[in-house]
Design a protein around this motif. Structure first.
Motif, short mmCIF file in Angstrom:
data_model
loop_
_atom_site.label_atom_id
_atom_site.label_comp_id
_atom_site.label_asym_id
_atom_site.label_seq_id
_atom_site.Cartn_x
_atom_site.Cartn_y
_atom_site.Cartn_z
N THR A 29 52.51 32.33 53.55
CA THR A 29 51.53 33.35 54.07
C THR A 29 52.55 34.76 54.25
OG1 THR A 29 49.89 32.48 55.13
CG2 THR A 29 50.42 34.38 55.95
N PRO A 67 60.67 30.90 64.64
CA PRO A 67 61.21 32.07 64.19
C PRO A 67 62.37 32.21 63.46
CG PRO A 67 60.79 32.00 66.70
CD PRO A 67 60.78 30.36 65.91
N TYR A 70 61.20 31.80 59.89
CA TYR A 70 60.39 33.13 59.71
C TYR A 70 61.45 34.26 59.31
CZ TYR A 70 58.52 37.75 60.61
OH TYR A 70 58.35 38.97 60.52
N PHE A 105 58.62 43.77 61.00
CA PHE A 105 59.04 42.67 61.34
C PHE A 105 57.93 42.03 62.30
CE2 PHE A 105 61.39 39.79 64.24
CZ PHE A 105 62.22 39.38 63.26
N GLU A 106 57.26 43.05 63.25
CA GLU A 106 56.44 42.39 64.14
C GLU A 106 55.00 41.79 63.32
OE1 GLU A 106 58.06 45.10 64.55
OE2 GLU A 106 59.57 44.67 66.21
N ARG A 107 54.72 42.69 62.52
CA ARG A 107 53.37 42.38 62.00
C ARG A 107 53.45 41.27 61.04
NH1 ARG A 107 48.52 41.42 61.45
NH2 ARG A 107 47.41 42.12 59.39
N TRP A 109 55.52 38.52 61.53
CA TRP A 109 55.68 37.64 62.65
C TRP A 109 54.15 37.19 62.98
CZ3 TRP A 109 57.50 33.38 63.95
CH2 TRP A 109 57.43 32.86 65.29
N GLU A 110 53.32 38.32 63.41
CA GLU A 110 51.99 38.23 63.87
C GLU A 110 51.09 37.42 62.74
OE1 GLU A 110 50.05 41.58 65.28
OE2 GLU A 110 48.31 41.14 63.89
N ILE A 111 51.42 37.50 61.62
CA ILE A 111 50.87 36.75 60.39
C ILE A 111 51.35 35.53 60.32
CG2 ILE A 111 50.49 36.80 57.93
CD1 ILE A 111 50.72 39.90 57.84
N GLU A 113 52.38 33.71 62.84
CA GLU A 113 51.66 32.95 64.01
C GLU A 113 50.20 32.61 63.77
OE1 GLU A 113 52.89 36.13 67.03
OE2 GLU A 113 53.47 33.82 68.12
N VAL A 114 49.37 33.48 63.12
CA VAL A 114 47.79 33.32 62.80
C VAL A 114 47.79 32.31 62.19
CG1 VAL A 114 45.83 34.20 61.88
CG2 VAL A 114 47.46 35.95 63.19
N ARG A 115 48.86 32.01 60.99
CA ARG A 115 48.81 30.85 60.00
C ARG A 115 49.08 29.47 60.56
NH1 ARG A 115 48.54 29.50 54.31
NH2 ARG A 115 48.78 27.42 54.20
N HIS A 170 47.80 36.46 72.71
CA HIS A 170 48.76 37.57 73.17
C HIS A 170 48.28 38.52 71.92
CE1 HIS A 170 50.80 34.71 70.36
NE2 HIS A 170 51.36 35.65 69.87
N LEU A 171 47.74 38.20 70.94
CA LEU A 171 47.43 39.35 69.88
C LEU A 171 45.87 39.83 69.92
CD1 LEU A 171 48.62 37.34 66.65
CD2 LEU A 171 49.89 38.98 68.08
#
Lengths: 189, 205
Positions: A29, A67, A70, A105-107, A109-111, A113-115, A170-171
């Motif tokens: 992803t 992480p 990632y 980087f944050e965005r 990582w968010e993706i 986490e969602v996956r 957290h998102l």
């Protein structure tokens, strides 16, 4: 998980296979989000896990593997994108690295986490969520597609969304108390 | 710039906006990109190739004096190579080799049969294990292929699900590593063999 990390750090190829099964979706992803092209993304995923295997002995087993993987995936994807963007590709002039713009980087990582949260769902719940969010099907259509009762679809969807809301709290917008009612109902029902 | 991971703890939200936010998160098509079996196979091939290359790199080098012996040794090796090719051709296309593993006194009730297949990416070993007790918490079993001087891990297992067929793998060839062993390992005990052998067999026995 501890045993997997020991095997992974020891360079056991079968452990890499297990790590791929666990995190391959999230890495895919991130790769797709950065490079776009599915074939290039597949190459990025391949390189990511090969690099991870090479560097496995340096991985601190007291830290979370996600992480670490990632970071490798993101770096590898950006390198791949940069290589693809070189203006002299196929020419005779000197190759010059081009700056590439991509999601933060944050965005990404968010993706990731969602996956990972989606992949952690029980398979029967994941299928319902996928058909709904990716397939665009209504609950009755999912019931028909899977040949199960509408109530079953709704209860699976309910459970899946509660799990996702908890895993990704957290998102999501700040809550007042308790678990959110994220079901929203089926617009067609 | 220091890259920080956002805090992943925190209470779940309770708000009608949550559903919409979750919808937004799940709307990204990349979230649903399928896991590709071909990619997994390519990763395993890459690793097998690198393992093999690393093993070649660690082979002994020869001094000038040693080289005097290389020609006759090379001739003998050539004969063995031809014999090996002939044997390989003879057995090409046959079923995988089956090797019985004998239990040691540490696990007298155990037995195993290893089905060994040479593939382009290395050795594929299916271990059919019976009577081996589940590994205690904090321990696990590890398969190895060995020769008289060193060993290569082929994977780990724990038997907590009862007797099973265990798929293992190594990026080496069976001729160089004809001995198969299973050791009992302690978690956190490092990558080396514990030496606590519970099953042992030999391909050429």
């Amino acid at each position: 998980m501890d045993q997997l990390l020991d095997r992974f750090r020891a360079g056991d190829p079968e452990a890499v296979r297990d790590v791929y099964q666990r995190y391959g979706g999230a890495v895919t992803t991130v790769a797709r989000s950065i490079v776009g092209d599915p074939e290039l993304a597949a190459e990025v995923v391949q390189q990511t896990f090969t690099k991870a295997w090479r560097a496995a002995s340096s991985f601190d087993r007291n830290r979370d593997l996600a992480p670490w993987l990632y970071s490798i995936a993101r770096r590898t994807a950006i390198d791949a994108l940069r290589a693809e963007s070189r203006p002299t590709r196929g020419g005779h002039g000197p190759e010059v690295d081009q700056p590439v713009t991509t999601l933060s980087f944050e965005r990404t990582w968010e993706i990731f986490e969602v996956r990972q949260a989606v992949d952690d769902l029980p398979i029967e719940e994941r299928v319902v969520v996928q058909l709904s969010h990716f397939g665009g099907l209504t609950h009755p259509e999912i019931a028909e597609r899977l040949n199960i009762a509408l109530g079953t679809v709704k209860s699976r969807s309910h459970r899946a969304h509660r799990r996702l809301a908890a895993a990704l709290a957290h998102l999501l917008p700040a809550n007042q108390d308790g678990l959110p009612d994220v079901l929203g109902g089926d617009p067609s029902s | 710039m220091t890259e920080q991971f956002p805090n992943s703890s925190g209470p779940p939200a309770q708000d009608p906006q949550v559903a919409a936010a979750l919808d937004d998160l799940l709307a990204n098509k990349a979230i649903w990109a399928p896991l590709d079996d071909n990619v997994e196979a390519a990763i395993m091939r890459n690793i097998a190739a690198e393992v093999h290359e690393a093993q070649l790199d660690t082979e002994p080098t020869f001094t000038k004096r040693d080289r005097r012996y290389l020609i006759p040794v090379g001739a003998v090796a050539g004969l063995f190579l031809m014999a090996g090719i002939a044997i390989a051709l003879l057995f090409a296309g046959e079923d995988p080799t089956r090797v019985e593993l004998a239990a040691t006194e540490l696990a007298p009730a155990a037995s195993a049969v290893a089905e060994i297949e040479e593939t382009a990416s290395g050795l594929r070993v299916i271990l059919e294990v019976e009577g081996l007790a589940p590994a205690e918490p904090g321990t696990y079993y590890q398969g190895w292929v060995r020769n008289d001087t060193d060993g290569v891990t082929i994977g780990t297992f724990h038997m907590r699900g009862g007797d099973a067929d265990i798929k293992l793998w190594a990026g080496v060839n069976a001729e160089d590593y004809p001995i198969i062993t299973v050791t009992l390992q302690e978690e956190g005990g490092g990558p080396q063999s514990s030496g606590v052998v519970v099953l042992k067999g030999r391909l050429d026995s």
